[in-house]
Design an enzyme around this catalytic site. Structure first.
Site, PDB file in Angstrom:
ATOM      1  N   SER A   6      50.563  42.037  41.170  1.00 34.69           N
ATOM      2  CA  SER A   6      50.200  43.823  41.058  1.00 34.69           C
ATOM      3  C   SER A   6      50.192  43.704  42.843  1.00 34.69           C
ATOM      4  O   SER A   6      50.202  43.322  43.238  1.00 34.69           O
ATOM      5  CB  SER A   6      48.445  43.405  41.443  1.00 34.69           C
ATOM      6  N   ASP A  32      48.141  49.134  39.570  1.00 36.02           N
ATOM      7  CA  ASP A  32      46.452  49.373  39.288  1.00 36.02           C
ATOM      8  C   ASP A  32      46.434  50.392  39.588  1.00 36.02           C
ATOM      9  O   ASP A  32      46.808  50.971  40.094  1.00 36.02           O
ATOM     10  CB  ASP A  32      45.659  48.006  40.105  1.00 36.02           C
ATOM     11  N   GLY A 140      38.526  47.908  41.223  1.00 34.59           N
ATOM     12  CA  GLY A 140      38.037  48.223  42.022  1.00 34.59           C
ATOM     13  C   GLY A 140      38.918  47.887  43.449  1.00 34.59           C
ATOM     14  O   GLY A 140      39.847  48.502  44.513  1.00 34.59           O
ATOM     15  N   PHE A 141      39.423  46.751  43.299  1.00 31.49           N
ATOM     16  CA  PHE A 141      39.505  46.359  45.122  1.00 31.49           C
ATOM     17  C   PHE A 141      40.339  44.652  44.612  1.00 31.49           C
ATOM     18  O   PHE A 141      39.986  44.135  43.719  1.00 31.49           O
ATOM     19  CB  PHE A 141      38.052  46.359  45.765  1.00 31.49           C
ATOM     20  N   SER A 142      41.729  44.754  45.577  1.00 31.86           N
ATOM     21  CA  SER A 142      41.829  43.222  45.397  1.00 31.86           C
ATOM     22  C   SER A 142      40.903  42.143  46.508  1.00 31.86           C
ATOM     23  O   SER A 142      40.154  42.884  47.008  1.00 31.86           O
ATOM     24  CB  SER A 142      43.109  43.221  45.928  1.00 31.86           C
ATOM     25  N   GLY A 143      41.234  40.634  46.343  1.00 33.50           N
ATOM     26  CA  GLY A 143      40.056  39.995  47.381  1.00 33.50           C
ATOM     27  C   GLY A 143      39.181  39.798  46.990  1.00 33.50           C
ATOM     28  O   GLY A 143      38.560  39.499  47.902  1.00 33.50           O
ATOM     29  N   ASP A 169      42.434  39.271  35.420  1.00 36.34           N
ATOM     30  CA  ASP A 169      42.622  39.316  36.662  1.00 36.34           C
ATOM     31  C   ASP A 169      41.684  39.546  37.895  1.00 36.34           C
ATOM     32  O   ASP A 169      40.338  40.021  36.777  1.00 36.34           O
ATOM     33  CB  ASP A 169      42.888  40.925  36.121  1.00 36.34           C
ATOM     34  N   GLY A 170      41.857  39.559  38.678  1.00 34.60           N
ATOM     35  CA  GLY A 170      40.946  38.628  39.750  1.00 34.60           C
ATOM     36  C   GLY A 170      39.904  37.200  39.990  1.00 34.60           C
ATOM     37  O   GLY A 170      39.712  37.066  39.699  1.00 34.60           O
ATOM     38  N   GLY A 171      40.029  38.037  41.193  1.00 37.75           N
ATOM     39  CA  GLY A 171      40.685  36.611  41.715  1.00 37.75           C
ATOM     40  C   GLY A 171      41.227  35.321  41.453  1.00 37.75           C
ATOM     41  O   GLY A 171      40.595  33.666  42.056  1.00 37.75           O
TER      42      GLY A 171
HETATM   43  C1  DX5 Z   1      40.678  44.837  40.919  1.00 35.93           C
HETATM   44  C2  DX5 Z   1      42.178  45.185  39.908  1.00 35.93           C
HETATM   45  C3  DX5 Z   1      43.590  43.523  39.886  1.00 35.93           C
HETATM   46  C4  DX5 Z   1      43.073  43.564  41.798  1.00 35.93           C
HETATM   47  C5  DX5 Z   1      43.064  41.714  41.530  1.00 35.93           C
HETATM   48  O1  DX5 Z   1      40.601  45.941  40.979  1.00 35.93           O
HETATM   49  O2  DX5 Z   1      42.848  45.490  39.513  1.00 35.93           O
HETATM   50  O3  DX5 Z   1      44.364  43.530  39.614  1.00 35.93           O
HETATM   51  O4  DX5 Z   1      45.033  43.695  42.410  1.00 35.93           O
HETATM   52  O5  DX5 Z   1      43.042  40.961  43.366  1.00 35.93           O
HETATM   53  P1  DX5 Z   1      43.238  39.432  43.421  1.00 35.93           P
HETATM   54  O6  DX5 Z   1      44.433  39.259  42.675  1.00 35.93           O
HETATM   55  O7  DX5 Z   1      43.181  39.928  45.179  1.00 35.93           O
HETATM   56  O8  DX5 Z   1      41.951  39.633  42.983  1.00 35.93           O
END
Ligand code: DX5
Length: 210
Positions: A6, A32, A140-143, A169-171
């Site tokens: 992503s 995204d 909404g956010f990565s990490g 997807d996510g974490g």
């Molecule tokens: C979350 C996004 C994810 C995000 C995951 O809102 O849809 O695609 O990029 O990020 P990580 O891998 O850092 O959790």
């Protein structure tokens, strides 16, 4: 197992270089798309997609309130996979029309479930889509940290639909990926773990379980 990178955590000032660095490492590139309404954050539109040159399939995760208004421009910009959120489109007829439109445009169609959305919410279309995306963070956010209880949904989907592609997807990182694989996921998305890794090839291999 497919690994989807992503670009949310990429250095966007060097986006093409970042995308090029994933060749031979990731299988899909995910964009995204966030509208500041369905989710709090605001990210990319189709003009960004048009700038990306890659032989890897472009996977569009639409975190928008009105996906039907957006699909055509992403298809024209080169999307190969388009996923919309079950919470954004609840009417069965509207979902079916959207899925048909995505497929007619030459892409595969996916439907996404937020962490607290039950799999029964997609009973009407689960057999019409090419992929179900089980979110393991609130989008909404990565990490963000991986939400473990979503693994139950992945196990239940895998039991009921042995051939369904299940993306998570996510974490996702080296610690959580084995849990996802064991639960039955076959497509793992990563933003921060992959892009922040010193060795992206090794990071992707750890997600893959190689
Ligand atoms: C979350 C996004 C994810 C995000 C995951 O809102 O849809 O695609 O990029 O990020 P990580 O891998 O850092 O959790």
């Amino acid at each position: 197992m497919l690994i989807t990178a992503s670009i949310l955590s990429a250095d966007l000032g060097r986006l093409q270089e970042e995308v090029d660095s994933l060749k031979g490492i990731a299988d899909w590139i995910q964009v995204d798309v966030m509208d500041g309404h369905f989710v709090k954050n605001l990210t990319f539109g189709a003009p960004v997609l048009r700038c990306i040159k890659t032989s890897l399939p472009l996977d569009i995760h639409l975190m928008v309130s009105n996906p039907a208004d957006r699909v055509q421009e992403f298809l024209e910009a080169g999307a190969k996979h388009i996923t919309f959120h079950s919470e954004a489109v609840t009417d069965p007829a509207a979902r079916k029309a959207l899925i048909a439109g995505i497929k007619a445009g030459g892409a595969t169609a996916g439907i996404a479930l937020n962490p607290d959305t039950a799999i029964e919410e997609i009973d009407d279309v689960v057999e019409s889509v090419d992929m179900v995306l089980v979110m393991s963070v609130v989008p909404g956010f990565s990490g963000q940290s991986f939400i473990e209880h979503v693994l139950e949904k992945v196990r239940a989907l895998r039991d009921r639909y042995p051939k369904l592609m299940i993306q998570m997807d996510g974490g996702i990182d080296a610690k959580t990926a084995p849990l996802c694989r064991k639960a039955g996921a076959d497509n793992l998305v990563s933003a921060s773990f992959l892009f922040k890794a010193k060795d992206r090839a090794a990071a992707a291999a750890s997600l893959r379980g190689a």
